[in-house]
Design a protein around this motif. Structure first.
Motif, PDB file in Angstrom:
ATOM      1  N   MET A  54     113.322 -74.730  26.255  1.00 53.82           N
ATOM      2  CA  MET A  54     114.452 -74.653  27.177  1.00 53.82           C
ATOM      3  C   MET A  54     115.477 -75.749  26.913  1.00 53.82           C
ATOM      4  SD  MET A  54     112.789 -76.005  30.797  1.00 53.82           S
ATOM      5  CE  MET A  54     114.379 -76.024  31.640  1.00 53.82           C
ATOM      6  N   MET A  55     116.749 -75.406  27.154  1.00 53.90           N
ATOM      7  CA  MET A  55     117.852 -76.349  26.983  1.00 53.90           C
ATOM      8  C   MET A  55     117.876 -76.891  25.557  1.00 53.90           C
ATOM      9  SD  MET A  55     117.587 -78.236  30.725  1.00 53.90           S
ATOM     10  CE  MET A  55     119.231 -78.965  30.674  1.00 53.90           C
ATOM     11  N   GLY A  56     117.696 -75.990  24.605  1.00 56.60           N
ATOM     12  CA  GLY A  56     117.613 -76.370  23.208  1.00 56.60           C
ATOM     13  C   GLY A  56     118.887 -76.055  22.445  1.00 56.60           C
ATOM     14  N   SER A  57     118.748 -76.059  21.114  1.00 58.93           N
ATOM     15  CA  SER A  57     119.925 -75.852  20.273  1.00 58.93           C
ATOM     16  C   SER A  57     119.502 -75.238  18.943  1.00 58.93           C
ATOM     17  CB  SER A  57     120.673 -77.171  20.071  1.00 58.93           C
ATOM     18  OG  SER A  57     119.861 -78.100  19.373  1.00 58.93           O
ATOM     19  N   TRP A  58     120.024 -75.750  17.833  1.00 59.79           N
ATOM     20  CA  TRP A  58     119.788 -75.133  16.525  1.00 59.79           C
ATOM     21  C   TRP A  58     118.499 -75.592  15.857  1.00 59.79           C
ATOM     22  CZ3 TRP A  58     120.442 -77.780  11.616  1.00 59.79           C
ATOM     23  CH2 TRP A  58     120.735 -79.131  11.751  1.00 59.79           C
ATOM     24  N   VAL A  59     117.803 -76.569  16.450  1.00 55.98           N
ATOM     25  CA  VAL A  59     116.493 -77.007  15.966  1.00 55.98           C
ATOM     26  C   VAL A  59     115.552 -77.165  17.165  1.00 55.98           C
ATOM     27  CG1 VAL A  59     117.189 -78.117  13.816  1.00 55.98           C
ATOM     28  CG2 VAL A  59     117.356 -79.376  15.962  1.00 55.98           C
ATOM     29  N   SER A  60     114.279 -76.832  16.949  1.00 53.34           N
ATOM     30  CA  SER A  60     113.292 -76.938  18.029  1.00 53.34           C
ATOM     31  C   SER A  60     112.247 -78.015  17.775  1.00 53.34           C
ATOM     32  CB  SER A  60     112.585 -75.592  18.231  1.00 53.34           C
ATOM     33  OG  SER A  60     113.471 -74.645  18.782  1.00 53.34           O
ATOM     34  N   HIS A  61     112.191 -78.547  16.551  1.00 54.02           N
ATOM     35  CA  HIS A  61     111.261 -79.625  16.188  1.00 54.02           C
ATOM     36  C   HIS A  61     109.800 -79.189  16.250  1.00 54.02           C
ATOM     37  CE1 HIS A  61     114.905 -81.876  16.399  1.00 54.02           C
ATOM     38  NE2 HIS A  61     114.940 -81.900  17.718  1.00 54.02           N
ATOM     39  N   LEU A  62     109.553 -77.882  16.227  1.00 57.09           N
ATOM     40  CA  LEU A  62     108.176 -77.390  16.185  1.00 57.09           C
ATOM     41  C   LEU A  62     107.604 -77.578  14.788  1.00 57.09           C
ATOM     42  CD1 LEU A  62     108.772 -74.079  18.149  1.00 57.09           C
ATOM     43  CD2 LEU A  62     107.401 -76.014  18.957  1.00 57.09           C
ATOM     44  N   PRO A  63     106.290 -77.799  14.681  1.00 58.03           N
ATOM     45  CA  PRO A  63     105.686 -77.952  13.351  1.00 58.03           C
ATOM     46  C   PRO A  63     105.847 -76.674  12.532  1.00 58.03           C
ATOM     47  CG  PRO A  63     103.996 -77.798  15.061  1.00 58.03           C
ATOM     48  CD  PRO A  63     105.297 -77.946  15.771  1.00 58.03           C
ATOM     49  N   GLU A  64     106.314 -76.812  11.306  1.00 58.88           N
ATOM     50  CA  GLU A  64     106.660 -75.662  10.474  1.00 58.88           C
ATOM     51  C   GLU A  64     105.462 -74.776  10.125  1.00 58.88           C
ATOM     52  OE1 GLU A  64     109.511 -74.533   9.439  1.00 58.88           O
ATOM     53  OE2 GLU A  64     110.920 -76.128   9.953  1.00 58.88           O
ATOM     54  N   LYS A  65     104.310 -75.368   9.939  1.00 61.15           N
ATOM     55  CA  LYS A  65     103.165 -74.604   9.424  1.00 61.15           C
ATOM     56  C   LYS A  65     102.278 -74.023  10.526  1.00 61.15           C
ATOM     57  CE  LYS A  65     102.984 -77.078   5.030  1.00 61.15           C
ATOM     58  NZ  LYS A  65     102.138 -77.863   4.089  1.00 61.15           N
ATOM     59  N   GLY A  75     119.616 -72.062  25.669  1.00 61.48           N
ATOM     60  CA  GLY A  75     120.582 -73.139  25.519  1.00 61.48           C
ATOM     61  C   GLY A  75     121.906 -72.734  26.114  1.00 61.48           C
ATOM     62  N   MET A  76     122.924 -73.518  25.780  1.00 60.23           N
ATOM     63  CA  MET A  76     124.259 -73.275  26.324  1.00 60.23           C
ATOM     64  C   MET A  76     125.268 -72.874  25.248  1.00 60.23           C
ATOM     65  SD  MET A  76     124.475 -73.635  29.664  1.00 60.23           S
ATOM     66  CE  MET A  76     126.161 -74.184  30.014  1.00 60.23           C
ATOM     67  N   ASN A  77     124.832 -72.807  23.987  1.00 68.89           N
ATOM     68  CA  ASN A  77     125.743 -72.422  22.926  1.00 68.89           C
ATOM     69  C   ASN A  77     125.061 -71.394  22.022  1.00 68.89           C
ATOM     70  OD1 ASN A  77     126.889 -72.765  20.003  1.00 68.89           O
ATOM     71  ND2 ASN A  77     128.477 -73.557  21.371  1.00 68.89           N
ATOM     72  N   GLU A  78     125.620 -70.196  21.982  1.00 66.83           N
ATOM     73  CA  GLU A  78     124.980 -69.109  21.238  1.00 66.83           C
ATOM     74  C   GLU A  78     124.977 -69.356  19.733  1.00 66.83           C
ATOM     75  OE1 GLU A  78     124.778 -64.252  21.118  1.00 66.83           O
ATOM     76  OE2 GLU A  78     126.348 -65.239  22.291  1.00 66.83           O
ATOM     77  N   GLU A  79     126.024 -69.981  19.202  1.00 66.69           N
ATOM     78  CA  GLU A  79     126.057 -70.256  17.763  1.00 66.69           C
ATOM     79  C   GLU A  79     124.924 -71.184  17.349  1.00 66.69           C
ATOM     80  OE1 GLU A  79     129.901 -70.940  15.702  1.00 66.69           O
ATOM     81  OE2 GLU A  79     130.762 -70.744  17.708  1.00 66.69           O
ATOM     82  N   GLU A  80     124.645 -72.195  18.170  1.00 69.66           N
ATOM     83  CA  GLU A  80     123.544 -73.105  17.869  1.00 69.66           C
ATOM     84  C   GLU A  80     122.217 -72.353  17.891  1.00 69.66           C
ATOM     85  OE1 GLU A  80     125.576 -77.075  19.895  1.00 69.66           O
ATOM     86  OE2 GLU A  80     123.581 -76.430  20.529  1.00 69.66           O
ATOM     87  N   LEU A  81     121.991 -71.563  18.933  1.00 72.56           N
ATOM     88  CA  LEU A  81     120.722 -70.860  19.071  1.00 72.56           C
ATOM     89  C   LEU A  81     120.518 -69.841  17.950  1.00 72.56           C
ATOM     90  CD1 LEU A  81     120.836 -70.317  22.933  1.00 72.56           C
ATOM     91  CD2 LEU A  81     119.313 -71.883  21.705  1.00 72.56           C
ATOM     92  N   ALA A  82     121.606 -69.179  17.543  1.00 71.44           N
ATOM     93  CA  ALA A  82     121.504 -68.171  16.489  1.00 71.44           C
ATOM     94  C   ALA A  82     121.069 -68.782  15.160  1.00 71.44           C
ATOM     95  CB  ALA A  82     122.837 -67.455  16.329  1.00 71.44           C
ATOM     96  N   LYS A  83     121.349 -70.062  14.974  1.00 70.46           N
ATOM     97  CA  LYS A  83     120.994 -70.741  13.724  1.00 70.46           C
ATOM     98  C   LYS A  83     119.558 -71.269  13.728  1.00 70.46           C
ATOM     99  CE  LYS A  83     123.000 -73.956  10.368  1.00 70.46           C
ATOM    100  NZ  LYS A  83     124.101 -74.896  10.065  1.00 70.46           N
ATOM    101  N   ASN A  84     118.898 -71.236  14.883  1.00 78.38           N
ATOM    102  CA  ASN A  84     117.547 -71.797  15.007  1.00 78.38           C
ATOM    103  C   ASN A  84     116.526 -70.816  14.429  1.00 78.38           C
ATOM    104  OD1 ASN A  84     115.040 -72.790  15.866  1.00 78.38           O
ATOM    105  ND2 ASN A  84     115.949 -73.743  17.686  1.00 78.38           N
ATOM    106  N   TYR A  90     116.374 -65.529  21.993  1.00 81.50           N
ATOM    107  CA  TYR A  90     117.011 -66.599  22.773  1.00 81.50           C
ATOM    108  C   TYR A  90     117.960 -65.996  23.798  1.00 81.50           C
ATOM    109  CZ  TYR A  90     121.105 -65.842  19.764  1.00 81.50           C
ATOM    110  OH  TYR A  90     122.163 -65.286  19.103  1.00 81.50           O
ATOM    111  N   PHE A  91     118.355 -66.814  24.768  1.00 80.04           N
ATOM    112  CA  PHE A  91     119.366 -66.413  25.734  1.00 80.04           C
ATOM    113  C   PHE A  91     120.184 -67.630  26.153  1.00 80.04           C
ATOM    114  CE2 PHE A  91     115.601 -67.494  28.163  1.00 80.04           C
ATOM    115  CZ  PHE A  91     116.073 -68.186  29.284  1.00 80.04           C
TER     116      PHE A  91
END
Length: 221
Positions: A54-65, A75-84, A90-91
């Motif tokens: 929640m309240m995120g952006s273009w990176v979530s910092h979750l472990p890749e593997k 989040g509050m910006n669709e362009e950021e979320l679309a790049k994640n 997302y919404f």
């Protein structure tokens, strides 16, 4: 903890959607903070579970593997979320205008919030919503440093010390009660690593890593 009206105020009272209309493809914490957070997620989040970032952006910092069943972004910006790339869906939603999280009851194993909790004007209501969408035993991890968009942070956050902000987030968890009036969350756990450089020097870019704070609790069974 029920905040007083003045504690919920922001210096910039303009519509949040305007402030976040321009994408910011930057990280709001340093690499040391991100490494600690990713390691915490690796330790506490289980594979094949449902995650709400929640309240995120273009990176979530979750472990890749680590493979998760579903990662829902907000989040509050669709362009950021679309790049994640870590999000399955997302919404865009403004929690300061609509206090409901538009997700089903007991549907997520984890709720994550990184470096954004300071912008909620009605955290008491939103933490009830976090409790509602978590499965029994589900985990909530609220992480933050000492950085913020100062004009958009609530007064209760701006006017507090780092230790006071930890207590503030703890109080958000502790304010949630279930239908029987019992605590909705488990005893709160705090992980902290303070910086050894004074905050005013950090603000000037004169050394020291970002302090790391994580406030963690589980939905009671």
């Amino acid at each position: 903890m029920l905040l007083e009206a003045k504690q919920r105020t922001k210096l910039d009272n303009s519509d949040d959607s305007l402030f976040y209309s321009i994408p910011r493809f930057v990280t709001h914490v340093d690499e040391g903070f991100i490494d600690q957070l990713t390691n915490l997620y690796r330790d506490r989040l289980k594979p094949n579970t449902r995650i709400f970032d929640m309240m995120g952006s273009w990176v979530s910092h979750l472990p890749e593997k680590v493979e998760f069943a579903h990662v829902e972004g907000h989040g509050m910006n669709e362009e950021e979320l679309a790049k994640n790339r870590q999000l399955n869906h997302y919404f865009v939603h403004n929690f300061n205008q609509d206090l409901k999280i538009p997700l089903p009851d007991k549907d997520f194993d984890a709720v994550l919030n990184c470096a954004s909790i300071q912008y909620l004007q009605y955290p008491d209501a939103i933490f009830y919503e976090i409790h509602r969408i978590l499965k029994p035993g589900g985990i909530a991890i609220i992480s933050f440093s000492n950085r913020m968009f100062y004009d958009k942070a609530i007064a209760a956050w701006r006017d507090n010390s780092e230790e006071g902000r930890v207590e503030l987030v703890k109080s958000y968890f502790e304010s949630v009660k279930n239908a029987n009036g019992l605590p909705g969350f488990s005893q709160v756990e705090v992980i902290s690593q303070k910086s050894n450089v004074p905050s005013f020097l950090q603000a000037l870019g004169l050394g020291g890593g970002d302090p790391f704070y994580a406030v963690i609790a589980y939905r009671q069974f």
